[in-house]
Design a protein around this motif. Structure first.
Motif, mmCIF file in Angstrom:
data_model
loop_
_atom_site.group_PDB
_atom_site.id
_atom_site.type_symbol
_atom_site.label_atom_id
_atom_site.label_comp_id
_atom_site.label_asym_id
_atom_site.label_seq_id
_atom_site.Cartn_x
_atom_site.Cartn_y
_atom_site.Cartn_z
ATOM 1 N N PHE A 1 -12.027 -45.302 -15.781
ATOM 2 C CA PHE A 1 -13.418 -45.254 -14.314
ATOM 3 C C PHE A 1 -13.218 -46.485 -14.217
ATOM 4 O O PHE A 1 -14.077 -46.564 -13.161
ATOM 5 C CB PHE A 1 -14.676 -45.185 -15.634
ATOM 6 N N THR A 2 -12.211 -47.882 -14.260
ATOM 7 C CA THR A 2 -12.592 -48.549 -13.322
ATOM 8 C C THR A 2 -11.544 -48.673 -12.658
ATOM 9 O O THR A 2 -11.419 -49.499 -11.459
ATOM 10 C CB THR A 2 -13.119 -50.466 -14.323
ATOM 11 N N THR A 3 -9.982 -47.971 -13.365
ATOM 12 C CA THR A 3 -9.166 -48.848 -12.526
ATOM 13 C C THR A 3 -8.375 -47.392 -12.481
ATOM 14 O O THR A 3 -8.997 -46.086 -13.420
ATOM 15 C CB THR A 3 -7.880 -49.866 -13.217
ATOM 16 N N GLY B 1 -16.876 -42.277 -13.198
ATOM 17 C CA GLY B 1 -15.558 -43.022 -12.509
ATOM 18 C C GLY B 1 -15.887 -43.519 -10.745
ATOM 19 O O GLY B 1 -15.621 -43.419 -10.505
ATOM 20 N N GLU B 2 -17.752 -43.838 -11.047
ATOM 21 C CA GLU B 2 -17.815 -43.662 -9.130
ATOM 22 C C GLU B 2 -17.618 -44.198 -9.175
ATOM 23 O O GLU B 2 -17.695 -44.538 -8.238
ATOM 24 C CB GLU B 2 -19.753 -43.545 -9.649
ATOM 25 N N LYS B 3 -18.111 -45.930 -9.850
ATOM 26 C CA LYS B 3 -17.444 -47.669 -9.644
ATOM 27 C C LYS B 3 -16.529 -47.712 -8.990
ATOM 28 O O LYS B 3 -16.422 -48.241 -7.704
ATOM 29 C CB LYS B 3 -17.909 -48.219 -10.853
ATOM 30 N N LEU B 4 -15.129 -47.117 -9.280
ATOM 31 C CA LEU B 4 -13.816 -46.871 -8.935
ATOM 32 C C LEU B 4 -13.892 -45.588 -7.636
ATOM 33 O O LEU B 4 -13.500 -46.212 -6.819
ATOM 34 C CB LEU B 4 -12.937 -46.087 -10.189
ATOM 35 N N HIS B 5 -14.491 -44.872 -7.564
ATOM 36 C CA HIS B 5 -14.575 -44.245 -6.358
ATOM 37 C C HIS B 5 -15.332 -44.369 -5.389
ATOM 38 O O HIS B 5 -14.888 -45.350 -4.224
ATOM 39 C CB HIS B 5 -14.878 -43.091 -6.596
#
Length: 168
Positions: A97-99, A134-138
């Motif tokens: 979710f972060t990378t 996955g919002e944070k990464l996107h």
């Protein structure tokens, strides 16, 4: 490329990089519209219900092992295997979710992730409580792409032939 608005998509689409859709959310994660909160709640409830159903199925499988009387060692081995695979799947899903995960590593872990699917569902549940998974990464990738696009498009302004030359 559309001549009237300078975009690469249909009319009304802004120029520049477009946000990448997220499963179950599309591109509503960008501005949190289009039922974003309801989708997040639905994803949280759905992943929790699915993980509960999966635990029920594993419980039935465990009872089947007890009925088969295959021995306590094999039963313990199966229980430990599901616990370890679920913990590894949780960790892998949470870090994804972060990378961006490495595609080769992702392919090699496919079997482990399939066995530990409950861990992935639980990670999905916990992440959906705070944001779309996955919002944070996107968002970081999209903001970087937008900033680079803005920098590229605003860098060149005016007619370069009318530019004053510096004397050395």
């Amino acid at each position: 490329m559309s001549a009237e608005n300078g975009t690469a998509g249909p009319p009304g689409t802004p120029a520049g990089p477009q946000p990448e859709p997220i499963r179950f959310f599309g591109t509503t994660w960008v501005d949190h519209t289009g039922g974003y909160a309801a989708r997040r709640a639905g994803v949280a409830v759905g992943s929790l219900a699915t993980s509960a159903a999966a635990c029920f199925v594993l419980r039935i499988a465990y009872q089947g092992l007890q009925i088969a009387d295959i021995g306590s060692f094999v039963t313990l081995l199966m229980t430990v295997m599901f616990a370890i695979c679920s913990a590894l799947a949780f960790r892998h899903t949470w870090s994804a979710f972060t990378t961006r995960p490495d595609p080769e590593r992702q392919a090699s872990l496919r079997g482990l992730l399939a066995i530990g699917f409950i861990g992935s569902l639980v990670a999905y549940f916990f992440r959906s409580l705070t944001e779309a998974p996955g919002e944070k990464l996107h968002r970081a990738e999209y903001d970087t792409a937008r900033a680079e696009y803005e920098k590229r498009t605003t860098r060149r302004s005016g007619n370069p032939s009318k530019k004053r030359r510096r004397s050395t």
